[in-house]
Design an enzyme around this catalytic site. Sequence first.
Site, short mmCIF file in Angstrom:
data_model
loop_
_atom_site.label_atom_id
_atom_site.label_comp_id
_atom_site.label_asym_id
_atom_site.label_seq_id
_atom_site.Cartn_x
_atom_site.Cartn_y
_atom_site.Cartn_z
N LYS A 52 0.85 -1.20 0.00
CA LYS A 52 0.00 0.00 0.00
C LYS A 52 0.88 1.25 0.00
O LYS A 52 0.60 2.22 -0.70
CB LYS A 52 -0.94 -0.03 1.22
N GLN A 96 -4.81 -1.98 9.44
CA GLN A 96 -4.70 -3.31 8.86
C GLN A 96 -5.31 -4.36 9.80
O GLN A 96 -4.93 -4.46 10.95
CB GLN A 96 -3.22 -3.62 8.58
N ASP A 119 -11.54 2.06 3.71
CA ASP A 119 -11.84 0.63 3.56
C ASP A 119 -13.35 0.40 3.46
O ASP A 119 -13.79 -0.69 3.09
CB ASP A 119 -11.32 -0.13 4.80
#
Length: 283
Positions: A52, A96, A119
């Site tokens: 990322k 994460q 997200d």
Amino acid sequence: MSNLIDGKIVSAAVKDRVKAEVAELKEKGISVGLAVILVGEDPASKIYVANKKKACEDLGIKSFEYVLPADTTQEQLLSLINTLNQEKNVNGILCQLPLPKGLDDQTVINAISAQKDVDAFHPANVGKIMIGDYDFVPCTPAGVMEMLKYYDISPEGKECVVIGRSNIVGKPMSMLLLHKNGTVTTCHSRTVDLKEVCLRADILVAAVGKAKFVTADMVKPGAVVIDVGMNRADGKLCGDVDFDTVKEKASYITPVPGGVGPMTIAMLMQNTLTAAKKQNGLI
Ligand code: NAP
């Protein structure tokens, strides 16, 4: 023999688009930034976070990385998120998952500002997806929709079968196909006669997490088969679909690797750009 849906080509197209828009914003004095939080030492998570960061660098997006020890307390993590929620240079925040033991994934998701939730896991964004009025879409299902669009495959009026009902893949995947007027069936571990249900599918999406789970006898000739799975078998990365046999029956199929995988990060970059545009009143 089917046509390959190439995630490397489609993700490159998305990234090119994002890169150009990020550069345009920069000319207007607006920077785009993504904060990525990694708690603990999970090797797979470390690789995802590194990928990322690299994607951000390639596209001109600023990345802010926070690597915290596995014994970080919930209070410490929530305090960092609270700071990032207010930080102007940070347009998107990603923590994460899964988090180490002792930290609660949903509490952390809920703490991230819905405006920075790139997200799209926050309940407010999940609700918006349900309604069909959304800014952020979870990156993996969004990537699948982008691939279908690129190859001119419309779900409209088609029988769409999604195997898997997780919050991050299966459920939003079904919802996005429904918004595009597919007739959607969502399958899971209690589905009876899974093979019969799958055989109805014009578009079959596998998000099960079991190597080579979808075999050729479950696939209607000419179906479009999308493989979200990322599994290890015999030391090699493989999907949820038995690619070698299913490719003989499907009209289109995604490979693993090189299919849905590269799309996920590309869509994260797109969501981060969207967040920056929204926060600067440009959309
Ligand atoms: P998950 O949370 O484990 O969900 C798996 C789903 O499959 C569940 O809904 C489960 O049903 C269903 N299932 C399990 N066994 C089944 C069976 N025998 N028959 C029918 N359904 C069955 O997994 P996930 O997070 O959605 O991920 C799915 C796969 O996608 C994994 O391989 C993951 O690594 C991969 N993935 C890839 C990307 C990417 O970027 N390419 C991103 C995210 C995930 P129940 O609900 O009844 O348990």
